[in-house]
Write a protein that holds these residues in place. Structure first.
Motif: not given
Length: 207
Positions: A9-11, A38-43, A45-49
């Motif tokens: 939970i958190g990116g 919404p501006k955070l797309k990936f962590l 290489g892992i996609e934001n859910l």
């Protein structure tokens, strides 16, 4: 070897370090992470859910990967997944210590015999916690901080980077200890402490 699944939970930046702890364990894997930004797309290489969904990977263990103590505490009331614990392989933890759920111990941290750490704590990089310390829930011990033996830390307290706390000191709830402080006296609830020796500059928002 069966792996333990985790969700975060958190990116943000703190989550990146938590993710690296999962990567460095042979029996763990990150299934996904949730962050409503919404501006955070990936962590890495892992996609934001996006917004947290309890139906996603319901058997995974959750870690609230956010450095702010108050936000972690607030979010625990919204998470339906069971909470896990994470310890980086380079951390040294004595066998007679206890870590409650949600707690993360980062790279090269050292926790000595008899120490008890509460729920959803952060023991950050290369911090040192000596014997018989007691840390409440939602505590953050920042990088390179040193707690000598018998120190008690109340819930929701932040111990800043590079801080030193001498033996048997008691620090209250929701305290902020500034980076590099040397704490030589007991600290009441709600205080802010800075300097060497540490001086109380606020108590519950008052000078």
């Amino acid at each position: 070897m069966e792996k333990t699944d985790y969700i975060l939970i958190g990116g943000g930046g703190h989550a990146r370090v938590v993710s690296s702890i999962i990567e460095d364990q042979k029996d763990a894997q990150l299934e996904g992470f949730f962050d409503p930004n919404p501006k955070l797309k990936f962590l890495d290489g892992i996609e934001n859910l996006g917004v947290y969904t309890p139906e996603f990977s319901p058997n995974a263990l959750a870690i609230i990967a956010i450095g702010d103590n108050a936000i972690r505490q607030k979010l625990t009331k919204t998470i339906k997944h069971s909470f896990g614990r994470l310890v980086h392989p380079t951390a040294a933890i004595d066998r007679l210590c206890s870590l409650d759920v949600g707690t993360v111990v980062m790279h090269q941290a050292c926790i000595q015999r008899g120490t008890q750490i509460g729920k959803h704590g952060i023991i950050n990089t290369a911090s040192s916690i000596d014997h018989d310390c007691v840390l409440g829930d939602f505590v953050h011990i920042a990088p390179n901080a040193t707690l000598c033996g018998g120190v008690h830390i109340g819930h929701g307290t932040l111990i800043g980077a590079g801080t030193t706390i001498i033996p048997n000191i008691k620090i209250g709830n929701r305290v902020t200890v500034g980076a590099g402080a040397v704490v030589t006296q007991n600290i009441p609830d709600g205080a802010t402490v800075v300097g060497n020796p540490g001086k109380i500059i606020y108590v519950n928002g008052e000078l």
